[in-house]
Design a protein around this motif. Structure first.
Motif, short mmCIF file in Angstrom:
data_model
loop_
_atom_site.label_atom_id
_atom_site.label_comp_id
_atom_site.label_asym_id
_atom_site.label_seq_id
_atom_site.Cartn_x
_atom_site.Cartn_y
_atom_site.Cartn_z
N SER A 165 0.83 -1.43 0.00
CA SER A 165 -0.04 -0.01 0.06
C SER A 165 0.76 1.40 0.06
CB SER A 165 -0.88 0.06 1.23
OG SER A 165 -1.86 -1.02 1.33
N VAL A 166 1.79 1.27 0.95
CA VAL A 166 2.87 2.55 0.95
C VAL A 166 3.57 2.60 -0.06
CG1 VAL A 166 4.68 3.37 2.36
CG2 VAL A 166 2.71 2.55 3.41
N SER A 167 4.02 1.46 -0.43
CA SER A 167 5.00 1.64 -1.86
C SER A 167 4.27 2.04 -3.04
CB SER A 167 5.63 0.51 -1.90
OG SER A 167 6.48 -0.05 -0.95
N LEU A 168 2.91 1.36 -3.29
CA LEU A 168 2.41 1.77 -4.50
C LEU A 168 1.94 3.16 -4.47
CD1 LEU A 168 0.07 -1.44 -5.42
CD2 LEU A 168 1.44 -0.27 -6.77
N ALA A 179 2.71 8.58 -6.99
CA ALA A 179 3.26 9.87 -6.86
C ALA A 179 4.11 10.22 -7.79
CB ALA A 179 3.37 10.25 -5.44
N LEU A 180 5.21 9.27 -7.75
CA LEU A 180 6.60 9.57 -8.50
C LEU A 180 6.16 9.53 -10.14
CD1 LEU A 180 9.06 7.53 -6.36
CD2 LEU A 180 8.87 10.07 -6.72
N TYR A 226 8.75 -2.13 -7.39
CA TYR A 226 7.56 -1.27 -6.80
C TYR A 226 7.09 -0.33 -7.95
CZ TYR A 226 5.67 -3.43 -3.09
OH TYR A 226 5.17 -4.51 -1.95
N GLN A 227 8.13 0.41 -8.72
CA GLN A 227 7.93 1.40 -9.74
C GLN A 227 7.31 0.65 -10.71
OE1 GLN A 227 8.72 4.74 -8.95
NE2 GLN A 227 7.01 4.84 -10.18
N ALA A 265 3.50 -0.14 -10.24
CA ALA A 265 2.75 0.77 -10.26
C ALA A 265 2.40 1.12 -11.74
CB ALA A 265 3.27 2.03 -9.89
N ARG A 266 3.48 0.96 -12.62
CA ARG A 266 3.39 1.23 -14.16
C ARG A 266 2.24 0.10 -14.58
NH1 ARG A 266 9.52 2.22 -14.54
NH2 ARG A 266 9.60 4.62 -14.10
N GLU A 267 2.37 -1.27 -14.10
CA GLU A 267 1.57 -2.34 -14.59
C GLU A 267 0.09 -2.04 -14.11
OE1 GLU A 267 1.33 -7.31 -14.58
OE2 GLU A 267 3.14 -6.22 -13.33
#
Length: 301
Positions: free
Chosen positions: A24-27, A32-33, A274-275, A278-280
């Motif tokens: 949750s935190v990392s996504l 945001a990034l 995790y980046q 997020a893109r996936e």
């Protein structure tokens, strides 16, 4: 906003120790990034997501700042509860609805309110059912205030299928199931699945599974690969995220130091995975929203 419509995503698994809070935190930080406006909702009374961001929830409460408990108990809107991180942290695109240990008392306090209300002779058992349903809808009503203001809302949930998890699913458009490669995790998915089906039937027919996330993965043991294949067979290979989160001490270090993985281990595998995840996730959301658009009529010459 980077997305046409605000998307609310719950991380759901009633088993503890499956990486829900880390995910949750990392996504949320990864979104945001990627230049999306994000709010993380900490719906776990342990408040690990709030702590991981380095936020002192007791200090917030002492200063009179609202927490998620206020969404349930006094029907505060999420926009009134949001805590905005400083501009230098994720360029002001990341927000938090902090948790508080009082969240654990919310079901009991709402039930006490209910009992006091129906003690009035003008209320019947059917009225009590209506009040219970209204309690279950309070989180959804609170989060509605973020629609049109945030691209994504990510909800971290407690390790059980009680009131807080149920209300998070009722409030969401999507849910992600984080699992570790373990037979115990697989067995627990059946119970979660039944709960989701009841939520869809009674409150939220549009709730959809966005994907299954495999974390704490170790490519060396055969068991981890076997469980990944079993998940693909159960849910479909297109449902299990292709991005795997490998076992890394960096995630534990980041939580201890009150930082996200990107602030603690930027450029390292733990952050890069995790980046990529997020893109996936974003690609799946965009694809689903495009598929939901009505077909445009063909122009005839």
């Amino acid at each position: 906003m980077g997305l046409e419509r605000t998307q609310i995503i719950t991380l759901a698994n009633q088993k503890g120790g499956c990486g829900k809070t880390t995910a949750s935190v990392s996504l949320a930080a990864a979104f945001a990034l990627e230049d999306y406006s994000v709010t993380l909702v900490d719906a776990d009374p342990q408040c690990n997501a709030t702590d991981t961001y380095g936020i002192n929830r007791d200090e917030l409460a002492e200063k009179g700042h609202f927490t998620l408990a206020d969404a349930y108990l006094t029907k505060k809107s999420a926009r009134m509860i949001e805590y905005a991180f400083p501009e230098e942290r994720f360029s002001g695109r990341l927000n938090l609805i902090p948790g508080h240990r009082a969240l654990g008392t919310v079901p009991h306090r709402l039930d006490a309110q209910l009992q006091a209300t129906i003690a009035n002779e003008n209320y019947s058992d059917l009225d009590a059912d209506d009040i219970k349903n209204e309690h279950r809808l309070r989180l959804r009503q609170s989060l509605e205030s973020l629609r049109g203001y945030r691209d994504l809302v990510v909800i971290d949930t407690p390790p059980d299928l009680g009131f807080l998890m149920t209300t998070a699913l009722i409030a969401s458009d999507w849910y992600i199931i984080p699992v570790f490669p373990s037979g115990y995790d697989l067995k627990g998915l059946e119970t979660l699945w039944k709960t989701v089906e009841k939520v869809k039937e009674r409150y939220n027919p549009d709730l959809r599974l966005l994907g299954v996330l495999v974390g704490n993965f170790d490519s060396r043991p055969k068991l981890d690969a076997d469980i990944q294949r079993m998940l693909a067979q159960k849910f479909g290979k297109d449902v299990v995220f292709s991005t795997l989160i490998h076992r890394s001490v960096k995630h534990r270090e980041a939580s201890i130091y009150g930082r996200t993985i990107f602030e603690h281990a930027d450029g390292q595998q733990a952050a890069e995975q995790y980046q990529e995840l997020a893109r996936e996730v974003l690609a799946r959301l965009v694809k689903a929203m495009n598929a939901a658009k009505p077909a445009q009529p063909e122009l005839k010459g």
